[in-house]
Design an enzyme around this catalytic site. Structure first.
Site, short mmCIF file in Angstrom:
data_model
loop_
_atom_site.label_atom_id
_atom_site.label_comp_id
_atom_site.label_asym_id
_atom_site.label_seq_id
_atom_site.Cartn_x
_atom_site.Cartn_y
_atom_site.Cartn_z
N SER A 148 57.86 17.32 3.12
CA SER A 148 56.82 18.12 3.76
C SER A 148 57.24 19.57 3.66
CB SER A 148 56.70 17.72 5.24
OG SER A 148 55.91 18.64 5.97
N TYR A 161 60.16 14.87 13.41
CA TYR A 161 59.52 15.05 12.10
C TYR A 161 60.32 16.03 11.25
CZ TYR A 161 55.73 15.36 8.69
OH TYR A 161 54.98 15.30 7.54
#
Length: 279
Positions: A148, A161
């Protein structure tokens, strides 16, 4: 766009984890469009079966395998199924991931554990199940790990995350170097999606008793995805083209990453204390 990817990947076999929704479904759908045979893995059995049927209706050869990527034996079974069905796997896409939002000290231990086991452990299990077979076969193959832009830009209220997506970068780069050390014909690539139209934030929506700043942050990220995100299909097209070109860095939205990456790099090199960037 797409002509090179169709030449490189057409007729080959891909395994995609977290395949039944969001980025994974986009990658799987695009792979089918390139003429790939597909083995789709997901823990959501009904959604996976429905998606596999949708792709089969377009003429794609699709196997669907309910898989818990956090469990090594489950991923070994996925690999067994893939190799039994198609004889070889050319492309492994490690994509399955989950989200949690909140202050790092308030996210329950079980949720932290689940994210580490799925978002990192799932990728490790994929590598351990598939890479030995790819090495043994000795032909061109690809391992693509989805990180990401959050793998380079840490975020408050998303510590698990950030931790797992940073970890994905480290894992992928280590694997890349290891393939070079082995002289193996296996290309390793890391994908850094920015905002992609998906339900990941809605699915992680905090409960009613959540502090308002956490709920607002979640809504902000979902709005960004809704208003500025690529569709999963647009994202997949860019990713496949970059991987087909031989790129390690598959950065489909540089405009979302690079403006923040340079100041971050300068901050580190100049040993400046991090400041919260609002917006």
């Amino acid at each position: 766009m797409g002509a090179l990817a169709a030449r490189v990947f057409g007729g080959r076999t891909a395994v995609v984890t977290g395949a039944s929704s969001g980025i994974g479904a986009g990658l799987a759908r695009h792979a089918a469009g390139l003429g790939m045979k597909l083995v789709l893995a997901d823990i959501a059995a009904e959604r996976l079966a429905a998606f596999a049927e949708e792709l089969r209706a377009t003429g794609a050869e699709v196997e669907a395998v309910v898989t818990d990527v956090a469990v090594p034996a489950s991923v070994e079974a996925l690999a067994d199924h893939a190799y039994t069905s198609f004889g070889a796997v050319d492309l492994l896409v490690n994509n399955a991931g989950i989200m949690a939002m909140g202050y790092s000290w308030e996210i329950p231990a079980e949720r932290w554990d689940a994210m580490l086991r799925v978002n990192i452990g799932g990728y490790v299990n994929g590598i351990r199940a598939f890479v030995p077979r790819m090495l043994e076969r000795g032909e061109k193959a690809w391992v693509v790990n989805v990180s990401s832009i959050g793998g380079m830009l840490p975020s408050p209220l998303m510590a698990p995350y950030s931790v797992t997506k940073f970890g994905t970068l480290a894992l992928t780069e280590s694997l890349h170097h290891e393939m070079l050390m082995k002289g193996a014909p296996i290309q390793v690539s890391v994908v850094t999606p920015g905002s992609v139209k998906s339900e990941i934030f809605r699915a992680a929506r905090p409960g009613e008793d959540t502090p308002p700043e956490i709920a607002a942050f979640n809504d902000h990220l979902q709005t960004l995805a809704d208003e500025h995100g690529l569709t999963p299909e647009e994202h997949a097209e860019r990713v496949f083209e970059m991987v087909a070109e031989g790129k390690y860095w598959a950065i489909p939205q540089p405009e979302q990453l690079f403006p923040a990456l340079q100041p971050r790099t300068d901050m580190i090199l100049n040993q400046v204390n991090p400041r919260l960037q609002q917006g």
